[in-house]
Design a protein around this motif. Structure first.
Motif, PDB file in Angstrom:
ATOM      1  N   LEU A  78       0.857  -1.174   0.000  1.00  0.00           N
ATOM      2  CA  LEU A  78       0.000   0.000   0.000  1.00  0.00           C
ATOM      3  C   LEU A  78       0.898   1.231   0.000  1.00  0.00           C
ATOM      4  O   LEU A  78       1.883   1.272   0.733  1.00  0.00           O
ATOM      5  N   THR A  79       0.541   2.218  -0.796  1.00  0.00           N
ATOM      6  CA  THR A  79       1.350   3.429  -0.902  1.00  0.00           C
ATOM      7  C   THR A  79       0.454   4.658  -0.842  1.00  0.00           C
ATOM      8  O   THR A  79      -0.583   4.711  -1.503  1.00  0.00           O
ATOM      9  N   ALA A  80       0.853   5.638  -0.032  1.00  0.00           N
ATOM     10  CA  ALA A  80       0.185   6.944  -0.002  1.00  0.00           C
ATOM     11  C   ALA A  80       1.246   8.008  -0.239  1.00  0.00           C
ATOM     12  O   ALA A  80       2.324   7.962   0.354  1.00  0.00           O
ATOM     13  N   ASP A  81       0.952   8.955  -1.125  1.00  0.00           N
ATOM     14  CA  ASP A  81       1.929   9.963  -1.525  1.00  0.00           C
ATOM     15  C   ASP A  81       1.255  11.329  -1.517  1.00  0.00           C
ATOM     16  O   ASP A  81       0.162  11.495  -2.064  1.00  0.00           O
ATOM     17  N   LEU A  82       1.909  12.306  -0.879  1.00  0.00           N
ATOM     18  CA  LEU A  82       1.385  13.671  -0.810  1.00  0.00           C
ATOM     19  C   LEU A  82       2.377  14.628  -1.457  1.00  0.00           C
ATOM     20  O   LEU A  82       3.583  14.586  -1.160  1.00  0.00           O
ATOM     21  N   LEU A  83       1.863  15.482  -2.338  1.00  0.00           N
ATOM     22  CA  LEU A  83       2.695  16.468  -3.034  1.00  0.00           C
ATOM     23  C   LEU A  83       1.987  17.817  -2.989  1.00  0.00           C
ATOM     24  O   LEU A  83       0.802  17.906  -3.284  1.00  0.00           O
ATOM     25  N   PHE A  84       2.728  18.855  -2.616  1.00  0.00           N
ATOM     26  CA  PHE A  84       2.222  20.220  -2.697  1.00  0.00           C
ATOM     27  C   PHE A  84       3.297  21.097  -3.309  1.00  0.00           C
ATOM     28  O   PHE A  84       4.457  21.067  -2.885  1.00  0.00           O
ATOM     29  N   ALA A  85       2.934  21.879  -4.311  1.00  0.00           N
ATOM     30  CA  ALA A  85       3.887  22.782  -4.952  1.00  0.00           C
ATOM     31  C   ALA A  85       3.191  24.076  -5.337  1.00  0.00           C
ATOM     32  O   ALA A  85       2.046  24.071  -5.800  1.00  0.00           O
ATOM     33  N   ASP A  86       3.884  25.178  -5.139  1.00  0.00           N
ATOM     34  CA  ASP A  86       3.407  26.508  -5.516  1.00  0.00           C
ATOM     35  C   ASP A  86       4.543  27.165  -6.280  1.00  0.00           C
ATOM     36  O   ASP A  86       5.584  27.493  -5.705  1.00  0.00           O
ATOM     37  N   LEU A  87       4.387  27.330  -7.592  1.00  0.00           N
ATOM     38  CA  LEU A  87       5.476  27.890  -8.395  1.00  0.00           C
ATOM     39  C   LEU A  87       4.923  28.815  -9.468  1.00  0.00           C
ATOM     40  O   LEU A  87       3.750  28.757  -9.822  1.00  0.00           O
ATOM     41  N   LEU A 111      -2.826  14.070  -3.717  1.00  0.00           N
ATOM     42  CA  LEU A 111      -2.837  13.002  -2.727  1.00  0.00           C
ATOM     43  C   LEU A 111      -3.157  11.708  -3.452  1.00  0.00           C
ATOM     44  O   LEU A 111      -4.237  11.558  -4.023  1.00  0.00           O
ATOM     45  N   SER A 112      -2.202  10.773  -3.453  1.00  0.00           N
ATOM     46  CA  SER A 112      -2.339   9.534  -4.215  1.00  0.00           C
ATOM     47  C   SER A 112      -2.345   8.336  -3.284  1.00  0.00           C
ATOM     48  O   SER A 112      -1.694   8.338  -2.232  1.00  0.00           O
ATOM     49  N   ALA A 113      -3.066   7.299  -3.673  1.00  0.00           N
ATOM     50  CA  ALA A 113      -3.089   6.045  -2.924  1.00  0.00           C
ATOM     51  C   ALA A 113      -3.130   4.884  -3.904  1.00  0.00           C
ATOM     52  O   ALA A 113      -3.922   4.904  -4.857  1.00  0.00           O
ATOM     53  N   TYR A 114      -2.261   3.905  -3.699  1.00  0.00           N
ATOM     54  CA  TYR A 114      -2.155   2.767  -4.598  1.00  0.00           C
ATOM     55  C   TYR A 114      -2.118   1.464  -3.802  1.00  0.00           C
ATOM     56  O   TYR A 114      -1.665   1.424  -2.665  1.00  0.00           O
ATOM     57  N   THR A 115      -2.567   0.419  -4.443  1.00  0.00           N
ATOM     58  CA  THR A 115      -2.339  -0.934  -3.972  1.00  0.00           C
ATOM     59  C   THR A 115      -1.640  -1.685  -5.095  1.00  0.00           C
ATOM     60  O   THR A 115      -2.042  -1.583  -6.258  1.00  0.00           O
ATOM     61  N   SER A 116      -0.593  -2.412  -4.780  1.00  0.00           N
ATOM     62  CA  SER A 116       0.151  -3.121  -5.809  1.00  0.00           C
ATOM     63  C   SER A 116       0.517  -4.524  -5.342  1.00  0.00           C
ATOM     64  O   SER A 116       0.529  -4.823  -4.141  1.00  0.00           O
ATOM     65  N   TYR A 117       0.823  -5.378  -6.316  1.00  0.00           N
ATOM     66  CA  TYR A 117       1.182  -6.768  -6.059  1.00  0.00           C
ATOM     67  C   TYR A 117       2.478  -7.079  -6.787  1.00  0.00           C
ATOM     68  O   TYR A 117       2.637  -6.740  -7.965  1.00  0.00           O
ATOM     69  N   ALA A 118       3.418  -7.722  -6.096  1.00  0.00           N
ATOM     70  CA  ALA A 118       4.720  -8.042  -6.674  1.00  0.00           C
ATOM     71  C   ALA A 118       4.615  -9.303  -7.526  1.00  0.00           C
ATOM     72  O   ALA A 118       4.516 -10.413  -6.994  1.00  0.00           O
TER      73      ALA A 118
END
Length: 248
Positions: A78-87, A111-118
């Motif tokens: 399970l992966t959660a990723d947060l990105l904020f940018a002001d440019l 804000l991203s959320a993934y489920t993955s399988y190897a």
């Protein structure tokens, strides 16, 4: 609010079986991304393009935050990723003698959320396939600086939406200290209110300092194409990444 959105995105991501809480290993990543930007915006007066390359990063990047959490249980992740940018990017105006300069300010929260399988889970190579969702909140402000008697003009396009994405990730050990990682995703596909197309890719090399910390360097590129009402926006961010990880 962010926690609720993470849980919601994970809920609609690719389903996983239930595991005991003690079976999960967790990795956190804190990283800085130094992107150049290229933005194309369709406004009533015509098409506007503005760019900022790597040399303009210090001046154009007002604020940025990046972080990720990975949880692994056997072949599942399970992966959660947060990105904020002001440019801000700027360029000479393409609209003749009416305006001297065009400035485009982009504020993006993802804000991203993934489920993955190897599908490959060897001693030195792990290759994962997965799917998930990404929530994006973006505001694009285009300002035209007027010449002589021409007044300045400003156009703002903003909105929030969810993109379904498919993703792949590769982790390769090159020894007890050195490893490589690669990640890619694509999504949107114009489904409902989503982006017409969005994708991102990352490739990097990491070094294990000790059992608790690793450093990671690489290159990341992100692209978003979407209609904001009558306005078409095509935004691309790309540049080097430097991060710090707590390994599994």
């Amino acid at each position: 609010m962010l926690i609720k959105r993470v849980l919601l995105l994970l809920a609609i991501a690719f389903p996983t079986p239930a595991f005991s809480q003690n079976d999960w290993d967790v990795m956190t990543t804190f990283y800085a991304w130094f992107p150049g930007a290229s933005t194309t915006v369709e406004i009533p007066l015509g098409e506007i393009e503005a760019d900022a390359d790597f040399g303009d990063i210090v001046d154009s990047l007002d604020m940025a935050f990046f972080g990720a959490i990975d949880a692994r249980n056997g072949r599942w992740s399970l992966t959660a990723d947060l990105l904020f940018a002001d440019l801000e990017t700027e360029d000479a105006s393409p609209l003749g003698g009416m305006f001297s300069l065009v400035k485009v300010e982009s504020r993006v929260t993802m804000l991203s959320a993934y489920t993955s399988y190897a599908v490959i889970d060897g001693p030195n190579t792990r290759f994962e396939l997965g799917s998930g969702a990404r929530y994006t909140d973006a505001a694009i402000e285009t300002r035209l600086v007027g010449l002589s008697d021409t007044p300045s003009a400003s156009y703002t396009d903003d909105g929030g939406w969810v993109d379904l994405v498919i993703a792949a990730r590769l982790h390769r050990n090159y020894g007890p200290k050195l490893y490589g990682v690669a990640f890619g995703e694509v999504g949107g596909f114009g489904i409902g209110d989503s982006a017409d197309l969005t994708w991102q890719a990352f490739g990097g090399v990491g070094y294990r300092i000790n059992d608790r910390w690793s450093v990671l360097g690489g290159y990341r590129e992100l692209s978003i194409e979407r209609e904001f009402g009558p306005t078409d926006v095509d935004a691309k961010l790309s540049g080097p990444v430097l991060g710090l990880q707590t390994p599994f």
